[in-house]
Structures are given as structure tokens and as C-alpha cells.
Design an enzyme around this catalytic site. Structure first.
Site, PDB file in Angstrom:
ATOM      1  N   LYS A 101      -1.704   1.910   4.536  1.00  0.00           N
ATOM      2  CA  LYS A 101      -2.842   2.787   4.832  1.00  0.00           C
ATOM      3  C   LYS A 101      -2.909   3.077   6.332  1.00  0.00           C
ATOM      4  O   LYS A 101      -2.645   2.195   7.141  1.00  0.00           O
ATOM      5  CB  LYS A 101      -4.115   2.047   4.356  1.00  0.00           C
ATOM      6  CG  LYS A 101      -5.407   2.742   4.700  1.00  0.00           C
ATOM      7  CD  LYS A 101      -5.597   3.994   3.892  1.00  0.00           C
ATOM      8  CE  LYS A 101      -6.649   4.897   4.505  1.00  0.00           C
ATOM      9  NZ  LYS A 101      -6.474   6.303   4.133  1.00  0.00           N
TER      10      LYS A 101
ATOM     11  N   ILE B 292      -9.601   8.305   6.682  1.00  0.00           N
ATOM     12  CA  ILE B 292      -8.884   7.140   7.251  1.00  0.00           C
ATOM     13  C   ILE B 292      -9.786   5.909   7.345  1.00  0.00           C
ATOM     14  O   ILE B 292      -9.875   5.263   8.393  1.00  0.00           O
ATOM     15  CB  ILE B 292      -8.227   7.455   8.634  1.00  0.00           C
ATOM     16  CG1 ILE B 292      -7.613   8.846   8.662  1.00  0.00           C
ATOM     17  CG2 ILE B 292      -7.177   6.392   8.976  1.00  0.00           C
ATOM     18  CD1 ILE B 292      -6.300   9.031   7.933  1.00  0.00           C
TER      19      ILE B 292
ATOM     20  N   CYS C 169      -5.056  14.424  12.637  1.00  0.00           N
ATOM     21  CA  CYS C 169      -6.463  14.249  13.020  1.00  0.00           C
ATOM     22  C   CYS C 169      -7.107  15.610  13.252  1.00  0.00           C
ATOM     23  O   CYS C 169      -6.540  16.458  13.943  1.00  0.00           O
ATOM     24  CB  CYS C 169      -6.519  13.437  14.306  1.00  0.00           C
ATOM     25  SG  CYS C 169      -8.155  13.345  15.015  1.00  0.00           S
TER      26      CYS C 169
ATOM     27  N   ILE D 207       5.647  15.937   3.198  1.00  0.00           N
ATOM     28  CA  ILE D 207       4.527  16.528   3.924  1.00  0.00           C
ATOM     29  C   ILE D 207       3.256  15.692   3.736  1.00  0.00           C
ATOM     30  O   ILE D 207       3.149  14.911   2.796  1.00  0.00           O
ATOM     31  CB  ILE D 207       4.250  17.986   3.413  1.00  0.00           C
ATOM     32  CG1 ILE D 207       3.964  17.986   1.920  1.00  0.00           C
ATOM     33  CG2 ILE D 207       5.312  18.909   3.800  1.00  0.00           C
ATOM     34  CD1 ILE D 207       3.537  19.356   1.350  1.00  0.00           C
TER      35      ILE D 207
ATOM     36  N   THR E 212      -1.024  16.278   3.238  1.00  0.00           N
ATOM     37  CA  THR E 212      -1.721  17.114   2.243  1.00  0.00           C
ATOM     38  C   THR E 212      -1.975  18.538   2.751  1.00  0.00           C
ATOM     39  O   THR E 212      -1.999  18.793   3.952  1.00  0.00           O
ATOM     40  CB  THR E 212      -3.068  16.463   1.881  1.00  0.00           C
ATOM     41  OG1 THR E 212      -3.779  16.223   3.090  1.00  0.00           O
ATOM     42  CG2 THR E 212      -2.894  15.171   1.135  1.00  0.00           C
TER      43      THR E 212
HETATM   44  C1  FMN Z   1      -6.389   9.087  -1.151  1.00  0.00           C
HETATM   45  C2  FMN Z   1      -5.341   9.476  -0.139  1.00  0.00           C
HETATM   46  C3  FMN Z   1      -5.353   8.883   1.130  1.00  0.00           C
HETATM   47  C4  FMN Z   1      -4.386   9.224   2.084  1.00  0.00           C
HETATM   48  N1  FMN Z   1      -4.387   8.605   3.308  1.00  0.00           N
HETATM   49  C5  FMN Z   1      -3.392   8.886   4.209  1.00  0.00           C
HETATM   50  C6  FMN Z   1      -3.304   8.184   5.451  1.00  0.00           C
HETATM   51  O1  FMN Z   1      -4.100   7.271   5.749  1.00  0.00           O
HETATM   52  N2  FMN Z   1      -2.314   8.546   6.320  1.00  0.00           N
HETATM   53  C7  FMN Z   1      -1.397   9.516   6.016  1.00  0.00           C
HETATM   54  O2  FMN Z   1      -0.516   9.792   6.839  1.00  0.00           O
HETATM   55  N3  FMN Z   1      -1.441  10.166   4.833  1.00  0.00           N
HETATM   56  C8  FMN Z   1      -2.408   9.873   3.929  1.00  0.00           C
HETATM   57  N4  FMN Z   1      -2.426  10.523   2.715  1.00  0.00           N
HETATM   58  C9  FMN Z   1      -1.394  11.537   2.400  1.00  0.00           C
HETATM   59  C10 FMN Z   1      -0.260  10.935   1.553  1.00  0.00           C
HETATM   60  O3  FMN Z   1       0.389   9.879   2.225  1.00  0.00           O
HETATM   61  C11 FMN Z   1       0.770  12.025   1.179  1.00  0.00           C
HETATM   62  O4  FMN Z   1       1.289  12.603   2.354  1.00  0.00           O
HETATM   63  C12 FMN Z   1       0.198  13.129   0.310  1.00  0.00           C
HETATM   64  O5  FMN Z   1      -0.717  12.615  -0.632  1.00  0.00           O
HETATM   65  C13 FMN Z   1       1.280  13.942  -0.410  1.00  0.00           C
HETATM   66  O6  FMN Z   1       2.029  13.164  -1.302  1.00  0.00           O
HETATM   67  P1  FMN Z   1       1.691  13.059  -2.889  1.00  0.00           P
HETATM   68  O7  FMN Z   1       1.545  14.458  -3.387  1.00  0.00           O
HETATM   69  O8  FMN Z   1       2.836  12.307  -3.479  1.00  0.00           O
HETATM   70  O9  FMN Z   1       0.407  12.305  -2.976  1.00  0.00           O
HETATM   71  C14 FMN Z   1      -3.399  10.195   1.757  1.00  0.00           C
HETATM   72  C15 FMN Z   1      -3.394  10.792   0.482  1.00  0.00           C
HETATM   73  C16 FMN Z   1      -4.334  10.432  -0.468  1.00  0.00           C
HETATM   74  C17 FMN Z   1      -4.281  11.077  -1.828  1.00  0.00           C
END
Ligand code: FMN
Length: 303
Positions: free
Chosen positions: A44, A72, A129, A191, A193
Site C-alpha cells: 500500500k 492513500i 498526487c 498504469i 487508475t
Molecule cells: C482500492 C485501490 C487503492 C489503490 N491504492 C494505490 C496506492 O496506494 N498507490 C498506487 O500507486 N496505486 C494505487 N492503486 C492503483 C493500483 O495499484 C493499480 O494501478 C490500478 O488499480 C490499475 O490496476 P487494476 O486494474 O489491475 O486494478 C489503487 C487501486 C485501488 C483499486
């Protein structure tokens, strides 16, 4: 079959990593499988001080993806190092710390705290950020900021490899990747989100208290694949691909367009044992397709 891969200086026993924010600090998932089976765990996002995150609701489901605006929430870097890292199997799988800060100096400070720690295999830098000065648009949208953050983190990270995690919410993701390369990054991951929103016609309210959030899951896979493909052609850095991966075939697609390794994100919420199974499924599918080495298969897309 040997599944091991290299991501620049980082050697992984297999290409399956778990994505930051979707796998807790790793320990939460130990009841679903053997953590040391994974190629690595990206924990995380960590900030210098603990953060409570955004108000609830901060998760919403959409037909083929998920929206989140967690903000975060985390226990802070010191508590992570004292309470979590010693309990993780860091001698058997790569533990990658994900860094969150809102200015270059703070990123540098965080890197300095984490890099010397035994058990941290690499740093992943989240440059998403929201930049208050420019109206909330992500900080990492500006390639010159990506360049400066990378330089600052590299100055403080010693021999620990640094991976810059790129946002798709930009005009040209290849420019951001180039900025990371010029700043001295060892790898990039892509990538993060996509900005999205969901609303309710009955309550007339947004689904998230934050109104907008990050879209993840199968809905974003085509965007993520395109980003990894463009980045792999633009830079010579290794790329770690993620975005909507929920099968071994998805993982191989990312490798075909140039990824050295992959991360599993939203799929962990749907099937908490998926990342563990993916290691076996990938080996099986690679065997069926006659792939002898993942390093050789990487980027072999014919266009
Ligand atoms: C609930 C949640 C929390 C996330 N927290 C972080 C984070 O703390 N740091 C980060 O770089 N990305 C964070 N992400 C993004 C994911 O690491 C990832 O880049 C994104 O979800 C795309 O991948 P996926 O489609 O497989 O989920 C978070 C995504 C989700 C769904």
C-alpha cells in the site's frame, strides 16, 4: 519452465506482482496463499506521516470496473517498517515499497528512509498526487515534475532500484516515461487508475464522497495495454504492466506488448487467491503456447 524475469537490476522469480493498494501490506492475504510464491508484493502507498484517507463512501462498483478514492490511507512509513516489514517473507519474495508524497523534497525524504532498509527490494514512486496549485490535476501529468521527482528519489535511494508509476491521465504517456528515463529511473510501471465518476439518478448524489475517483479493473485493460506498448517503444527502460489483469492470457498480452513483469490489482478483490494461482496458470499457458522464456517472449508482438 523457468518463470524468472529481470526488471532492470531487480531479479524476480516470476513476473507476478501485486499492485499497490489492492493487496494491503501483504500480510492480509497470507490466508489465501503462500506469499513467497509471488514474484513480489507492492505494498500500500506509504507516506512520511500516517494518513486517514478520504471520507466514505470511497469505493463504487461499475459494470466492468471499480472506482476508488481512498486517498492513500496508510499507517506511515515508520510504522510499516516496524510492524509490517519484519513479518513479510522478504528473503523469499521481492517487497516493493510504493511511495506517496506531494512534492519532490518529501519524495526524496521517503526514499532516504526506505532505501537503506534490509528487505526492501525496490521503490515504486506514485506520482499521482493531486496538485492543489494546478486545480487538482495529478502532479505526474507534467513530465518535468516526473523528471525532478525521479532525480530526487534516485539521489537518496542508493543501490535500491527505482520504478516510476505513471498515470494514464495524460496526453502522451511516452513523454512521461522519457522524463522518468532521463531522471535516472531503473524501470517504469503503467498504469495507475483513470479518472472517472459514478452518480445515482434517484438520490442525485455522486457514488463517491470525493465525487471523482480512479477507475480500475477489466474496463481499463485496453488503455493499459496501449500505454505499455507506447512506453516500450519510446524508452529502453523495463516496463511493468498493469491494469485490469484477471487471467494468465491478460498477463501474457502485457508481456507481448513489452512488459517485463505484471501486477494484479482489482482482481485481488474479486478473487483473493488469484495472484497465487496466476503463477501456475501462467506457467501452464506459456507451456501450451510453446513459450520457452518469458524474457524472449517479451515485446515479440508482430505488427
Ligand atoms: C482500492 C485501490 C487503492 C489503490 N491504492 C494505490 C496506492 O496506494 N498507490 C498506487 O500507486 N496505486 C494505487 N492503486 C492503483 C493500483 O495499484 C493499480 O494501478 C490500478 O488499480 C490499475 O490496476 P487494476 O486494474 O489491475 O486494478 C489503487 C487501486 C485501488 C483499486
Amino acid at each position: 519452465m523457468d518463470l524468472s524475469v529481470s526488471v532492470g537490476p531487480l531479479r524476480l522469480k516470476n513476473p507476478v506482482l501485486t499492485a499497490s493498494g489492492t493487496f494491503g501490506y501483504g500480510l492480509e492475504f497470507s490466508r489465501y496463499g503462500d506469499l513467497s510464491k509471488l514474484g513480489g508484493i507492492v505494498v500500500k502507498g506509504l507516506s512520511l506521516k500516517p494518513r486517514q484517507g478520504n471520507p466514505m463512501p470511497r469505493i463504487a462498483e461499475t459494470p466492468c470496473g471499480m472506482l476508488n478514492a481512498i486517498g492513500i490511507q496508510n499507517i506511515g512509513v515508520e510504522a510499516f517498517l516496524k510492524q509490517k516489514l519484519p513479518r513479510l517473507p522478504h528473503d523469499r519474495t521481492a517487497i516493493i515499497a510504493n511511495l506517496y508524497a506531494c512534492d519532490e523534497a518529501e519524495f526524496g525524504e521517503l526514499a532516504g528512509v526506505l532505501a537503506g532498509e534490509e528487505g526492501i527490494a525496490a521503490l515504486e514512486v506514485n506520482v499521482s498526487c493531486p496538485n492543489v496549485k494546478s486545480g487538482g490535476a495529478a502532479f505526474g501529468r507534467d513530465p518535468s515534475v516526473v523528471h525532478r521527482v525521479t532525480e530526487e528519489v534516485k539521489k537518496r535511494s542508493g543501490n535500491t532500484p527505482v520504478m516510476i508509476k505513471l498515470s494514464p491521465n495524460v496526453d502522451d504517456i511516452a513523454l512521461a516515461a522519457r522524463a522518468a528515463e532521463e531522471g535516472g529511473a531503473d524501470a517504469v510501471s503503467a498504469i495507475n487508475t483513470l479518472v472517472g465518476m459514478a452518480v445515482d439518478v434517484r438520490t442525485r448524489k455522486p457514488a463517491l464522497a470525493n465525487i471523482v475517483g480512479g477507475l480500475s479493473g477489466p474496463a481499463i485493460k485496453p488503455v493499459a495495454l496501449r500505454c505499455v506498448y507506447q512506453i516500450a517503444r519510446a524508452v529502453s527502460l523495463p516496463v511493468v504492466g498493469l491494469g485490469g489483469i484477471s487471467s494468465a492470457e491478460d498477463a501474457l498480452e502485457f508481456m507481448l506488448v513489452g512488459a517485463s513483469a505484471v501486477q494484479v490489482g482489482t482482481a485481488n478483490f474479486i478473487r483473493p487467491d488469484f495472484a497465487f494461482d496466476l503463477v501456475d496458470e501462467l506457467e501452464k499457458l506459456a507451456g501450451e503456447l510453446g513459450i520457452e522464456s518469458l524474457d524472449a517472449y517479451r515485446g515479440s508482438l508482430e505488427t
